[in-house]
Design an enzyme around this catalytic site. Structure first.
Site, PDB file in Angstrom:
ATOM      1  N   ALA A 118     -11.159 -13.063  -0.301  1.00  0.00           N
ATOM      2  CA  ALA A 118     -10.135 -12.365  -1.071  1.00  0.00           C
ATOM      3  C   ALA A 118     -10.724 -11.495  -2.161  1.00  0.00           C
ATOM      4  CB  ALA A 118      -9.164 -13.383  -1.694  1.00  0.00           C
ATOM      5  N   CYS A 119     -11.841 -11.909  -2.724  1.00  0.00           N
ATOM      6  CA  CYS A 119     -12.378 -11.183  -3.869  1.00  0.00           C
ATOM      7  C   CYS A 119     -13.836 -11.516  -4.053  1.00  0.00           C
ATOM      8  CB  CYS A 119     -11.604 -11.539  -5.136  1.00  0.00           C
ATOM      9  SG  CYS A 119     -12.206 -10.702  -6.620  1.00  0.00           S
TER      10      CYS A 119
END
Length: 287
Positions: A118-119
């Site tokens: 996600a990040c």
């Protein structure tokens, strides 16, 4: 090599006047698996990624974290023969061997990280930290890109997003020349992974990425990403020495601050016929 997509049972729900209508069918989804990066036997990072181009991902990550200065610091890369519960190889560990005399940058081991799809988790967490040390001087880069060429990059990238067409669940990063020639496109479930794969490819195939612009004659210099332009992606672009970055979606405030400080041309909302320039508009001939 692991699969990039897989089939899974699903139920598509259609709301009608007479109530929900269910359509049971197999669906194609992007594969997400961990990749551990080891350097001379030391584990430095584990990231959740879509399998494929793992060597480029490992090299791009090492360059982005400034763990090594250039691709010449790496002598070899290989997949370890790790096995899953059924005894089949997973190809989920990349072992990097450094060249004779090459060393990891001080403090890299202490920054060992786990990165979700996600990040990205940045080894450096502030603009001052990014700009400190040996990063390419983008202020000295006098390259330019015509606005019409920049606007056409989105269509070119979209035409080559094969995994996205099948799953709708992966990001893309693409590297272009100033005249719009596509040199490399990579897809991954993680935005940062897609960028690392492109940077790793460029470091191996084009060479000298990550050095000062004066040493990069003829190198590609436009990076396009399919999603937003977050701080971690701008950081990777700056460290790689790529002077122009464009995103289909929005930048963050910290991404804009870093782009301005580093003299990176940052474009957001690239959705022809319009786009928004947040820094470095002089490279686009816009004054």
């Amino acid at each position: 090599m692991g699969r990039r997509t897989t089939r899974t049972p699903s139920v598509r729900v259609e709301l009608t006047d007479s109530g929900p209508r269910l359509h049971r069918r197999p669906d194609t989804v992007a594969v997400e698996e961990p990749l551990e990066i080891r350097v001379d036997g030391e584990s430095l990072s584990t990231t959740m990624r879509t399998p494929g181009d793992d060597f480029d991902l490992a090299l791009g990550w090492l360059l982005g974290e400034r763990a090594i200065s250039d691709a010449e610091a790496v002598a070899a890369m290989r997949h370890c023969t790790d096995l899953d519960e059924s005894g089949r190889p997973t190809f989920n560990v990349v072992e990097v061997s450094l060249a004779p005399g090459a060393r990891l940058a001080p403090g890299v081991s202490a920054r060992r990280s786990y990165t979700s799809s996600a990040c990205g988790i940045c080894g450096t967490e502030s603009i001052e930290a990014v700009m400190h040390g040996d990063v390419p001087d983008l202020h000295a880069d006098d390259s330019s890109v015509a606005p019409e060429v920049l606007a056409g990059l989105v269509e070119t990238m979209r035409e080559h997003q094969a995994s996205f067409d099948r799953t709708g669940g992966v990001h893309a990063a693409a590297l272009f020349t100033a005249d719009g020639e596509l040199l490399c496109l990579r897809e991954d479930i993680g935005r940062h992974n897609a960028v690392d794969k492109v940077v790793g490819w460029a470091a191996r195939e084009v060479g000298r990425i990550g050095r000062a612009p004066a040493d990069r004659t003829g190198l590609p210099h436009v990076l396009l990403v399919s999603g937003r332009a977050g701080f971690e992606l701008v950081q990777k672009c700056v460290v790689a020495g790529i002077p122009v970055m464009a995103a289909v979606s929005a930048p963050s405030s910290l991404a804009v601050d870093l782009a301005e400080r580093a003299s990176l041309t940052l474009v957001g909302f690239l959705r022809p016929p319009t786009f928004t320039v947040y820094s470095g508009q002089y490279r686009l001939g816009l004054g």
